[in-house]
Design a protein around this motif. Structure first.
Motif, PDB file in Angstrom:
ATOM      1  N   LEU A   1       0.857  -1.184   0.000  1.00 46.01           N
ATOM      2  CA  LEU A   1       0.000   0.000   0.000  1.00 46.01           C
ATOM      3  C   LEU A   1       0.889   1.228   0.000  1.00 46.01           C
ATOM      4  O   LEU A   1       1.934   1.239   0.658  1.00 46.01           O
ATOM      5  N   ARG A   2       0.450   2.260  -0.708  1.00 50.08           N
ATOM      6  CA  ARG A   2       1.200   3.507  -0.648  1.00 50.08           C
ATOM      7  C   ARG A   2       0.237   4.678  -0.740  1.00 50.08           C
ATOM      8  O   ARG A   2      -0.872   4.557  -1.264  1.00 50.08           O
ATOM      9  N   LEU A   3       0.696   5.808  -0.211  1.00 48.42           N
ATOM     10  CA  LEU A   3      -0.032   7.060  -0.323  1.00 48.42           C
ATOM     11  C   LEU A   3       0.694   7.924  -1.344  1.00 48.42           C
ATOM     12  O   LEU A   3       1.913   8.114  -1.252  1.00 48.42           O
ATOM     13  N   VAL A   4      -0.048   8.436  -2.307  1.00 48.33           N
ATOM     14  CA  VAL A   4       0.515   9.296  -3.339  1.00 48.33           C
ATOM     15  C   VAL A   4      -0.016  10.703  -3.113  1.00 48.33           C
ATOM     16  O   VAL A   4      -1.232  10.904  -3.000  1.00 48.33           O
TER      17      VAL A   4
ATOM     18  N   ALA B   1     -11.248  20.637  -4.817  1.00 49.04           N
ATOM     19  CA  ALA B   1     -10.374  21.186  -5.861  1.00 49.04           C
ATOM     20  C   ALA B   1      -9.291  22.057  -5.233  1.00 49.04           C
ATOM     21  O   ALA B   1      -9.578  22.928  -4.420  1.00 49.04           O
ATOM     22  N   GLY B   2      -8.051  21.774  -5.589  1.00 51.19           N
ATOM     23  CA  GLY B   2      -6.917  22.559  -5.117  1.00 51.19           C
ATOM     24  C   GLY B   2      -6.367  22.169  -3.757  1.00 51.19           C
ATOM     25  O   GLY B   2      -5.285  22.615  -3.374  1.00 51.19           O
ATOM     26  N   GLU B   3      -7.103  21.348  -2.999  1.00 51.34           N
ATOM     27  CA  GLU B   3      -6.622  20.930  -1.672  1.00 51.34           C
ATOM     28  C   GLU B   3      -5.638  19.777  -1.808  1.00 51.34           C
ATOM     29  O   GLU B   3      -5.852  18.862  -2.620  1.00 51.34           O
ATOM     30  N   PRO B   4      -4.567  19.779  -0.991  1.00 51.80           N
ATOM     31  CA  PRO B   4      -3.651  18.630  -0.996  1.00 51.80           C
ATOM     32  C   PRO B   4      -4.374  17.384  -0.493  1.00 51.80           C
ATOM     33  O   PRO B   4      -5.186  17.459   0.437  1.00 51.80           O
ATOM     34  N   GLY B   5      -4.092  16.266  -1.126  1.00 53.03           N
ATOM     35  CA  GLY B   5      -4.727  15.022  -0.723  1.00 53.03           C
ATOM     36  C   GLY B   5      -3.775  13.852  -0.829  1.00 53.03           C
ATOM     37  O   GLY B   5      -2.630  13.983  -1.285  1.00 53.03           O
ATOM     38  N   TRP B   6      -4.270  12.702  -0.379  1.00 50.07           N
ATOM     39  CA  TRP B   6      -3.540  11.434  -0.464  1.00 50.07           C
ATOM     40  C   TRP B   6      -4.395  10.446  -1.229  1.00 50.07           C
ATOM     41  O   TRP B   6      -5.513  10.142  -0.815  1.00 50.07           O
ATOM     42  N   ARG B   7      -3.875   9.954  -2.346  1.00 49.63           N
ATOM     43  CA  ARG B   7      -4.531   8.857  -3.060  1.00 49.63           C
ATOM     44  C   ARG B   7      -3.932   7.560  -2.533  1.00 49.63           C
ATOM     45  O   ARG B   7      -2.717   7.415  -2.454  1.00 49.63           O
ATOM     46  N   VAL B   8      -4.794   6.621  -2.160  1.00 50.32           N
ATOM     47  CA  VAL B   8      -4.340   5.331  -1.643  1.00 50.32           C
ATOM     48  C   VAL B   8      -4.246   4.363  -2.807  1.00 50.32           C
ATOM     49  O   VAL B   8      -5.219   4.192  -3.556  1.00 50.32           O
ATOM     50  N   GLU B   9      -3.086   3.735  -2.971  1.00 55.21           N
ATOM     51  CA  GLU B   9      -2.885   2.766  -4.051  1.00 55.21           C
ATOM     52  C   GLU B   9      -2.406   1.443  -3.476  1.00 55.21           C
ATOM     53  O   GLU B   9      -1.547   1.425  -2.598  1.00 55.21           O
ATOM     54  N   TRP B  10      -2.974   0.362  -3.991  1.00 55.52           N
ATOM     55  CA  TRP B  10      -2.544  -0.992  -3.636  1.00 55.52           C
ATOM     56  C   TRP B  10      -1.805  -1.524  -4.855  1.00 55.52           C
ATOM     57  O   TRP B  10      -2.401  -1.747  -5.904  1.00 55.52           O
TER      58      TRP B  10
ATOM     59  N   LEU C   1     -13.910   6.125  -0.094  1.00 54.83           N
ATOM     60  CA  LEU C   1     -13.428   7.158   0.815  1.00 54.83           C
ATOM     61  C   LEU C   1     -14.590   7.792   1.558  1.00 54.83           C
ATOM     62  O   LEU C   1     -15.669   7.971   0.992  1.00 54.83           O
ATOM     63  N   GLY C   2     -14.347   8.165   2.808  1.00 57.50           N
ATOM     64  CA  GLY C   2     -15.347   8.897   3.571  1.00 57.50           C
ATOM     65  C   GLY C   2     -15.674  10.204   2.866  1.00 57.50           C
ATOM     66  O   GLY C   2     -14.773  10.984   2.547  1.00 57.50           O
ATOM     67  N   ALA C   3     -16.958  10.451   2.578  1.00 50.79           N
ATOM     68  CA  ALA C   3     -17.369  11.593   1.757  1.00 50.79           C
ATOM     69  C   ALA C   3     -16.881  12.926   2.328  1.00 50.79           C
ATOM     70  O   ALA C   3     -16.477  13.801   1.568  1.00 50.79           O
TER      71      ALA C   3
END
Length: 159
Positions: free
Chosen positions: A53-56, A139-148, A131-133
Motif C-alpha cells: 500500500l502507498r499514499l501518493v 479542488a486545489g486541496e492537498p490530498g492522499w490517493r491510496v494505491e494498492w 473514501l469517507g465523503a
C-alpha cells in the motif's frame, strides 16, 4: 461446508479453488493482512504476499491531507464497519458496499480498512477505494490517493 454467502472453497497445500457466480477461480493461498500496521506517507507498507500500500500526494482528490492526520491505522475487516461514501445516502455498511461492487468473498476478507482519529476513513482493494465523503479533498486541496500495488491476481476485480 460453506458459510452462507461465501460460496464453496476447496483448499490444498498449494492452492485454493473457489466458486463465485458461474465461474471457478483457482489461485495460490492468500496471506492474511498484517496486524497492527500503519501507513504514514513516504514509505509504502509491505503486505507480505499481498503487495504493498502507498499514499501518493495529489491535489483535489483522495483523502484530504488537512482533515486526515497520518499515520493511518491499517486493519482488516472485522465486521460492522460503516462509511459515508460520496454519492450515497447516509452511512453504509462496508459489507453492502463490497457486495454491490461484486467483490468476491475471498477478496472481501482482505479488504484494507484505514482508520484515522478513531474512525474509518477508507476501505481499499486493488484498483478501488471507498473514501469517507466528508474527507475527500476538494479542488486545489492537498490530498492522499491510496494505491494498492503488486496485488495477486486473486484480489483483482472479477467481471
Amino acid at each position: 461446508r460453506a458459510r452462507s454467502g461465501t460460496g464453496p472453497c476447496l483448499r490444498w497445500a498449494g492452492g485454493e479453488l473457489h466458486r463465485y457466480g458461474p465461474a471457478l477461480h483457482a489461485f495460490a493461498p492468500l496471506q492474511e493482512l498484517p496486524a497492527g500496521a500503519a501507513l504514514g506517507g513516504r514509505e509504502p507498507l509491505e503486505l507480505p504476499g499481498l503487495g504493498r500500500l502507498r499514499l501518493v500526494s495529489v491535489s483535489g482528490e483522495g483523502l484530504c491531507a488537512a482533515r486526515v492526520p497520518l499515520p493511518l491505522a491499517v486493519r482488516s475487516r472485522s465486521g460492522g464497519e460503516r462509511l459515508v461514501v460520496a454519492g450515497t445516502d447516509g452511512r453504509r455498511a462496508l459489507k453492502d458496499l463490497l457486495r454491490e461492487a461484486r467483490v468476491p468473498p475471498w477478496a472481501r476478507e482482505r479488504t484494507v480498512v484505514l482508520w484515522s482519529a478513531g474512525r474509518v476513513v477508507a476501505a481499499v482493494l486493488p484498483g478501488h477505494a471507498w473514501l469517507g465523503a466528508d474527507l475527500v479533498a476538494s479542488a486545489g486541496e492537498p490530498g492522499w490517493r491510496v494505491e494498492w500495488c503488486d496485488a495477486p491476481e486473486a484480489l483483482r476485480p472479477v467481471h
